[in-house]
Write a protein that holds these residues in place. Structure first.
Motif: not given
Length: 170
Positions: A48, A82, A94, A96, A101, A105
């Protein structure tokens, strides 16, 4: 723990800011061995990764894909990738520390976020895990802020220790 999702830059490979050059990909010590051990135990592995360089015009999606292919060449196959191409001001779900994500995932793997862990090097990685309902382990680097270390639920000195803390690694 059925899956471990890793941040890419600073966690699996040495961080090269806005890297679009596959030749600059250098795995962190022990990454291949840790990933292979997880795979051998039947634990799914994924990535991710925030890639705001795309939104900033510093990278193309094709460059990100080429770097990701090089990561796989060096570290083996991942069950899920992702990537968030958005910038910090894009208000996406999405990027972070948002959970998007991690949630996507887990869905791609057919499992719940609670069956996943996220291993990363900064507070945003931990924040995404917590927001998604996954476990989180911080593996600090020189760029990790003290307050991020203090706030992390689990802190490990390296990847091997991180997966051992999760009860899935060597």
């Amino acid at each position: 723990m059925r899956a471990v999702l890793f941040d890419r830059d600073g966690t699996l490979v040495h961080d090269v800011p806005y890297n679009g050059d596959p030749e600059q990909v250098r795995p962190v010590d022990g990454a291949r061995e840790v990933l292979d051990a997880l795979r051998a135990r039947g634990v799914r592995v994924g990535v991710v990764s925030n890639q705001s360089g795309v939104a900033r015009g510093l990278l193309t999606s094709a460059q990100v894909d080429a770097v990701n292919r090089r990561v796989e060449d060096l570290l083996g196959p991942f069950d899920v990738w992702q990537v968030c191409p958005h910038g910090p001001d894009d208000a996406c779900v999405c990027r972070k520390p948002a959970p998007g994500m991690v949630v996507r995932a887990a869905a791609a793997l057919g499992i719940a976020p609670a069956e996943c862990a996220v291993v990363g090097d900064i507070g945003a990685d931990v924040g995404a895990a917590v927001a998604a309902g996954a476990r989180a382990v911080l593996v600090p680097t020189a760029v990790t802020r003290t307050e991020e270390v203090d706030a992390a639920p689990l802190v490990a000195p390296d990847l091997r220790a991180a997966v051992a803390m999760l009860g899935v690694g060597p």
